[in-house]
Design an enzyme around this catalytic site. Sequence first.
Site, PDB file in Angstrom:
ATOM      1  N   GLU A 110       0.829  -1.211   0.000  1.00 31.98           N
ATOM      2  CA  GLU A 110       0.000   0.000   0.000  1.00 31.98           C
ATOM      3  C   GLU A 110       0.859   1.256   0.000  1.00 31.98           C
ATOM      4  O   GLU A 110       0.522   2.253  -0.654  1.00 31.98           O
ATOM      5  CB  GLU A 110      -0.923  -0.014   1.223  1.00 31.98           C
ATOM      6  N   GLU A 130      -3.072 -10.067   3.821  1.00 34.02           N
ATOM      7  CA  GLU A 130      -3.924  -9.924   5.005  1.00 34.02           C
ATOM      8  C   GLU A 130      -5.020 -10.987   5.081  1.00 34.02           C
ATOM      9  O   GLU A 130      -5.378 -11.450   6.167  1.00 34.02           O
ATOM     10  CB  GLU A 130      -4.566  -8.527   5.033  1.00 34.02           C
TER      11      GLU A 130
END
Length: 256
Positions: A110, A130
Amino acid sequence: MTTDLLFGVADFVATITLNRPAKLNALTPDMAAALIAAVSECNGSDAVRCVVITGAGEKAFSAGSDITTLDGYATPWDFRNRDDYCDALRACRKPVVAAVNGYALGGGLETAMAADIRIASTNARFAAPEIKLGWIGGGGMAAGLTYAAGPSNAAMMLLTGDMVSAEQALAWGIVSEVVAPDALTARAAEIAATIASRAPIAAETAKLNLRASHIMPWDKAIEYERDLQAICFATEDAKEGRAAFAEKRAPVFRRR
């Protein structure tokens, strides 16, 4: 500030280094605070025209948030409203180049996606892992991947959590170039130096224009672009650019 994040400026280029290589440059709350401070300094300084962000060591750009710190929030609401390092990087008004060496995982991916230009070494690996741990990314993962790589490729990464090679990331549009590991720093510096040599206000408004093109309807995006062009055209730097062109010399831009 923390020694786990290094910040320096030279020749109009700021360099931010995630400096926790023994932990794959996983980010702590202190590092997030330092990154916010570094971006604030970049935004307020005429001495900064471009920013390079990278990770120390050969193994990782960043493995994202340090998972051992995630249980330190008193409530889910506190976790949701934490100071986010990806938000900080997106708030940078200066163009940002990410030099990705090794793993860019979770929040590390990210962070790279929050940059304007991404250059990877051949040993770079990208993943949104994740889902393997029971949650999803929250720093712009889906938005960044969908815009760069397309919905299907983004879904492949988000739903499997599996790694993507540097070559696949290049094919999907996640990165602009792939270079040898020993050439990564120099190539990122070269791109940053080129951007820093351009008219600074024009570079900053070009970044605004790119961001706006993501979210505005077609006609409004063009209208906004024209407004930004008019602002740039009225600057002293634009006048200098026209004069330099007429006089067949290199322009000297002053961010005015």
